[in-house]
Motif scaffolding. Structure first.
Motif, PDB file in Angstrom:
ATOM      1  N   ALA A   1       0.869  -1.180   0.000  1.00 21.20           N
ATOM      2  CA  ALA A   1       0.000   0.000   0.000  1.00 21.20           C
ATOM      3  C   ALA A   1       0.905   1.228   0.000  1.00 21.20           C
ATOM      4  CB  ALA A   1      -0.888   0.007   1.238  1.00 21.20           C
ATOM      5  N   ILE A   2       0.535   2.234  -0.780  1.00 25.57           N
ATOM      6  CA  ILE A   2       1.300   3.479  -0.845  1.00 25.57           C
ATOM      7  C   ILE A   2       0.479   4.572  -0.167  1.00 25.57           C
ATOM      8  CG2 ILE A   2       2.427   5.146  -2.361  1.00 25.57           C
ATOM      9  CD1 ILE A   2       2.503   3.008  -4.527  1.00 25.57           C
ATOM     10  N   ASN A   3       1.094   5.348   0.668  1.00 22.45           N
ATOM     11  CA  ASN A   3       0.391   6.402   1.391  1.00 22.45           C
ATOM     12  C   ASN A   3       0.098   7.579   0.454  1.00 22.45           C
ATOM     13  OD1 ASN A   3      -0.618   8.282   3.157  1.00 22.45           O
ATOM     14  ND2 ASN A   3       1.004   8.039   4.683  1.00 22.45           N
ATOM     15  N   THR A   4      -1.055   7.526  -0.194  1.00 26.65           N
ATOM     16  CA  THR A   4      -1.398   8.551  -1.188  1.00 26.65           C
ATOM     17  C   THR A   4      -1.711   9.913  -0.564  1.00 26.65           C
ATOM     18  OG1 THR A   4      -3.744   7.958  -1.171  1.00 26.65           O
ATOM     19  CG2 THR A   4      -2.334   6.782  -2.725  1.00 26.65           C
ATOM     20  N   ALA A   5      -1.815   9.941   0.762  1.00 26.80           N
ATOM     21  CA  ALA A   5      -2.115  11.215   1.433  1.00 26.80           C
ATOM     22  C   ALA A   5      -0.840  11.948   1.839  1.00 26.80           C
ATOM     23  CB  ALA A   5      -2.982  10.956   2.661  1.00 26.80           C
TER      24      ALA A   5
ATOM     25  N   PRO B   1       3.460 -14.182  -9.780  1.00 27.51           N
ATOM     26  CA  PRO B   1       3.507 -12.739 -10.048  1.00 27.51           C
ATOM     27  C   PRO B   1       2.097 -12.177 -10.215  1.00 27.51           C
ATOM     28  CG  PRO B   1       5.068 -13.922 -11.419  1.00 27.51           C
ATOM     29  CD  PRO B   1       4.202 -14.957 -10.778  1.00 27.51           C
ATOM     30  N   ALA B   2       1.875 -10.977  -9.713  1.00 27.83           N
ATOM     31  CA  ALA B   2       0.557 -10.343  -9.837  1.00 27.83           C
ATOM     32  C   ALA B   2       0.718  -8.895 -10.275  1.00 27.83           C
ATOM     33  CB  ALA B   2      -0.194 -10.403  -8.510  1.00 27.83           C
ATOM     34  N   GLU B   3       0.040  -8.531 -11.340  1.00 27.46           N
ATOM     35  CA  GLU B   3       0.067  -7.155 -11.846  1.00 27.46           C
ATOM     36  C   GLU B   3      -1.180  -6.381 -11.447  1.00 27.46           C
ATOM     37  OE1 GLU B   3       2.446  -5.643 -13.612  1.00 27.46           O
ATOM     38  OE2 GLU B   3       3.796  -7.331 -13.953  1.00 27.46           O
ATOM     39  N   THR B   4      -2.201  -7.091 -10.978  1.00 30.01           N
ATOM     40  CA  THR B   4      -3.480  -6.450 -10.649  1.00 30.01           C
ATOM     41  C   THR B   4      -3.957  -6.918  -9.280  1.00 30.01           C
ATOM     42  OG1 THR B   4      -4.680  -8.244 -11.766  1.00 30.01           O
ATOM     43  CG2 THR B   4      -4.187  -6.265 -13.061  1.00 30.01           C
ATOM     44  N   LEU B   5      -4.791  -6.108  -8.636  1.00 30.24           N
ATOM     45  CA  LEU B   5      -5.337  -6.483  -7.338  1.00 30.24           C
ATOM     46  C   LEU B   5      -6.253  -7.695  -7.476  1.00 30.24           C
ATOM     47  CD1 LEU B   5      -5.854  -6.001  -4.316  1.00 30.24           C
ATOM     48  CD2 LEU B   5      -7.678  -4.412  -4.967  1.00 30.24           C
TER      49      LEU B   5
ATOM     50  N   PRO C   1      -2.779   3.320  -6.389  1.00 30.29           N
ATOM     51  CA  PRO C   1      -2.600   3.579  -4.951  1.00 30.29           C
ATOM     52  C   PRO C   1      -1.920   2.413  -4.236  1.00 30.29           C
ATOM     53  CG  PRO C   1      -4.844   2.891  -5.383  1.00 30.29           C
ATOM     54  CD  PRO C   1      -4.190   3.048  -6.730  1.00 30.29           C
ATOM     55  N   ILE C   2      -1.877   1.270  -4.904  1.00 29.82           N
ATOM     56  CA  ILE C   2      -1.206   0.101  -4.332  1.00 29.82           C
ATOM     57  C   ILE C   2      -0.296  -0.499  -5.405  1.00 29.82           C
ATOM     58  CG2 ILE C   2      -3.141  -0.445  -2.804  1.00 29.82           C
ATOM     59  CD1 ILE C   2      -3.785  -2.784  -4.790  1.00 29.82           C
ATOM     60  N   ILE C   3       0.610  -1.358  -4.968  1.00 28.59           N
ATOM     61  CA  ILE C   3       1.483  -2.065  -5.904  1.00 28.59           C
ATOM     62  C   ILE C   3       1.218  -3.557  -5.765  1.00 28.59           C
ATOM     63  CG2 ILE C   3       3.857  -2.534  -6.599  1.00 28.59           C
ATOM     64  CD1 ILE C   3       4.693   0.065  -5.264  1.00 28.59           C
ATOM     65  N   PRO C   4       0.397  -4.139  -6.639  1.00 26.14           N
ATOM     66  CA  PRO C   4       0.175  -5.588  -6.581  1.00 26.14           C
ATOM     67  C   PRO C   4       1.510  -6.288  -6.827  1.00 26.14           C
ATOM     68  CG  PRO C   4      -1.451  -4.506  -7.980  1.00 26.14           C
ATOM     69  CD  PRO C   4      -0.371  -3.502  -7.721  1.00 26.14           C
ATOM     70  N   LEU C   5       1.809  -7.303  -6.048  1.00 30.25           N
ATOM     71  CA  LEU C   5       3.092  -7.978  -6.169  1.00 30.25           C
ATOM     72  C   LEU C   5       2.957  -9.459  -6.508  1.00 30.25           C
ATOM     73  CD1 LEU C   5       4.854  -6.403  -3.047  1.00 30.25           C
ATOM     74  CD2 LEU C   5       5.290  -5.854  -5.464  1.00 30.25           C
TER      75      LEU C   5
END
Length: 681
Positions: free
Chosen positions: A284-288, A321-325, A645-649
């Motif tokens: 998760a990336i802190n978009t705020a 590997p995952a590119e999408t949520l 807003p997130i980085i699926p991994l």
């Protein structure tokens, strides 16, 4: 096929066996079931047995898809509120009683009666009046379930729920013979005295040999079911089941030790099954927070990651590997074919430059990827996960927001079965709390907090799932919070552990580069990756930090107890990038997408706020038109990919060990395999 080790136990049950009972399936379990009462069951261990003993209105088929069960057909009113089921003619309970619609009415009323202590009722709280009954403010006979006649059952909902039929396939929706329960009392579900309506009936519970089920001669397809009896043998851990498989004492195991995955692949070959699981491990990336409020920065960080290398180096193929949520197997969309990592990183550098960051000129070569990290074995994982519903890789309670999406945070392998607004984290917020919240507004954190602790899976999704993290995560209660422990209990954050320099340039070069960057008015991007605890999580972060060096990003790794880690994320604490994940309760994209609604204050760790995204989920939450609903969900997923807003991994994977002599084991998203669809060659 006969097995000597169960011969003695079978003698005690022979009176109940069909005359030609010569096909026996010894089936491995990890940990013994706590109960066989489907309304009180709360762990993965009970799921396969319950699907053999009982049959709901609808039930999973050989491919895990929902189809006709005790009901041969059904219709749904135009407004999506009333479901009318026609029961099969001639269906009987194992004691000979006719299966009537009134039995389902009594069963559903028992499910929501507070005295029952049901653990997984959350997904069904959308039935009219269910929440009030569960809270003790209404009587059971006010429930929106009625029997116009002996063969017809009507269920009325509070609001349209496109995924309701799938919810009726969950173990918690299985019917019980209430009349027999009244006679047996506390013995029901804990002894061999169980009246059921499924393909098999319980013949005996043997302390040494396990749970012995024999074909139910009154079941409609009894004559065509290949396996006459199934003996569930419980082991203390996954390794014990694998040893029994080697000795040919069992024909299948629901999981394998993930730390030995490479050698197990070599040893068992195609007998080791890998199947996609409905969950995603992500950052998760802190978009705020600046500069992470810039989409260019977020997209650059995602583009620079080589997920194939990550899955191979850290997880030995036990995660994908995952590119999408939303996993492709769940969304129905084809898996994206990413551009080469060189092309992606070139684009990432341009994005960072556009965002005002300068690439460090003298970055040290990326360190070699570490050897496969040791992930907890399933046995240990299930235990860590609270054994409540199976281990779900990172499961932390899900509070899914208004979309009725019972989501689950999977930070370590747990998930809870809840209904959107009021998700019942029914024992299993990765931690296994027992409570249920009914269609509550996701903004009302108190409603869920009272009911959920750590989240864990819905009883359906409990099959083995590879779990990221240590076999014995530090400071984790039986790992439950998908967030491995993102407990809903307020706990003071532990002192922050020192950051681990993950990607630092040499001191002299560092000073020189900083001076040059300052002179140019720009500096390289520096950030901290918070991972909680767990060797697998830490190794994952180290590999990613090394990969980010390639685009001039300097990352440090911060560890702290998982409870503090998830409390920080849940309660709005400071962070740059943080490890988490989510496993879906329902096989539907909305389950994962709802986690990032702007009003999901509990689990939208990225603080993502896009009203268009919320609107699409609101529409999909009640849209009964399947085609239009898919378009809405696909559009929401596309917005999420654009905003990053997130980085699926990585995607979670279920693991099973299945003998070549066992046919009909079809790998499926929920990893359910009813015995009646299997055969022993």
């Amino acid at each position: 096929m006969r097995f000597a080790w169960i011969a003695g136990a079978m003698l005690a049950a022979t009176a109940a066996l069909p005359a030609s009972a010569d096909v026996i399936y010894p089936r491995g379990l990890v940990k013994a079931p706590e109960t066989l009462d489907p309304q009180k069951a709360a762990t993965f261990n009970e799921t396969p047995i319950l699907y053999d003993l009982f049959e709901g209105l609808v039930s999973p088929d050989a491919d895990g898809k929902t189809g006709p069960g005790a009901a041969e057909s059904w219709s749904i009113s135009p407004d999506g509120l009333v479901y009318t089921f026609k029961l099969r003619d001639g269906a009987r309970w194992s004691n000979g009683d006719v299966v009537k619609a009134a039995d389902f009415v009594a069963s559903f009323r028992r499910l929501f009666t507070p005295a029952t202590g049901a653990t997984e009722a959350g997904p069904l709280l959308v039935i009219k009046g269910a929440a009030a009954i569960q809270q003790g403010t209404a009587k059971p006979d006010t429930l929106g379930v009625a029997a116009p006649d002996a063969a017809t059952l009507e269920i009325t909902l509070e609001r349209p729920v496109p995924t309701f039929l799938g919810r009726l396939a969950l173990p918690v929706a299985l019917p019980v013979n209430v009349a027999s329960i009244k006679k047996l009392g506390a013995d029901f579900g804990t002894t061999g005295k169980i009246v059921s309506n499924g393909a098999y009936r319980l013949a005996a519970i043997d302390k040494k040999d396990g749970y012995i089920l024999v074909k139910n001669p009154r079941f409609r397809d009894a004559k065509t079911i290949p396996i006459d009896s199934v003996v569930y043998k419980a082991f203390e851990d996954v390794a014990g089941c694998v040893d029994a498989y080697r000795a040919k004492a069992v024909l299948s195991c629901p999981d394998v030790p993930t730390e030995n995955l490479p050698s197990l692949k070599d040893e068992f070959g195609p007998a080791l099954h890998f199947a996609p699981y409905p969950g995603t491990y992500y950052f998760a990336i802190n978009t705020a927070k600046q500069p992470f409020d810039k989409v260019e920065v977020r997209r650059a960080l995602s583009l620079a990651i080589d997920r194939e290398a990550l899955a191979r180096a850290v997880w030995s193929g036990g995660m994908v590997p995952a590119e999408t949520l939303v996993p492709p197997a769940l969304s129905g969309l084809p898996a994206a074919t990413p551009a080469s990592i060189e092309t992606r990183r070139a684009e990432a550098r341009k994005l960072l430059e556009a965002a005002g960051f300068k690439e460090v000129a003298a970055v040290q070569p990326a360190t070699p990827a570490p050897a496969a990290a040791k992930a907890p074995d399933t046995a240990a994982g299930a235990e860590t996960a609270g054994n409540d519903k199976a281990a779900s890789p990172d499961g932390a309670a899900k509070d899914a927001a208004a979309g009725d999406s019972s989501a689950k945070d999977t930070t370590a392998q747990e998930t809870a079965s809840r209904d959107t607004a009021s998700k019942n984290t029914t024992a299993k917020d990765a931690g296994g709390s027992d409570a249920a919240t009914a269609d509550a507004d996701p903004k009302d954190a108190s409603a869920s907090d009272a009911a959920n602790h750590d989240v864990t899976y819905s009883i359906t999704a409990k099959p083995s799932v590879t779990k990221p993290g240590d076999a014995a995560p530090a400071n984790d209660t039986p790992a439950k919070d998908a967030m491995e422990a993102g407990k809903d209990e307020a706990e003071p954050a532990a002192p922050e552990a020192p950051a681990t320099p993950a990607a630092k340039v040499a001191p002299e070069a560092d000073k020189k580069n900083e001076a040059e960057a300052d002179a140019a008015g720009r500096k390289p991007l520096r950030l901290a990756i918070r991972v909680g605890t767990g060797l697998g999580h830490e190794e994952t972060a180290r590999v990613i930090a090394d990969q980010w060096k390639e685009i001039g990003v300097e990352a440090t790794i911060v560890t702290e107890p998982n409870q503090a880690h998830f409390a920080r994320l849940r309660d709005g604490g400071d962070f740059d990038v943080a490890r988490t994940g989510w496993i879906a309760d329902e096989a539907d994209p909305i389950d994962l997408l709802t986690v990032l609604r702007s009003d999901n204050v509990r689990f939208n760790y990225a603080r993502y706020n896009n009203r268009d995204y919320d609107k699409l989920l609101d529409q999909a939450a009640t849209d009964m038109d399947a085609g239009r609903r898919k378009q809405e969900l696909d559009a929401a997923a596309a917005l999420l990919a654009t905003d990053a807003p997130i980085i699926p991994l990585l995607g979670y994977v279920s693991l099973s060990l299945v003998s070549p002599t066992l046919s009909g084991w079809n790998d499926n998203l929920l990893n359910v395999h009813p015995t009646r669809f299997l055969s022993v060659d």
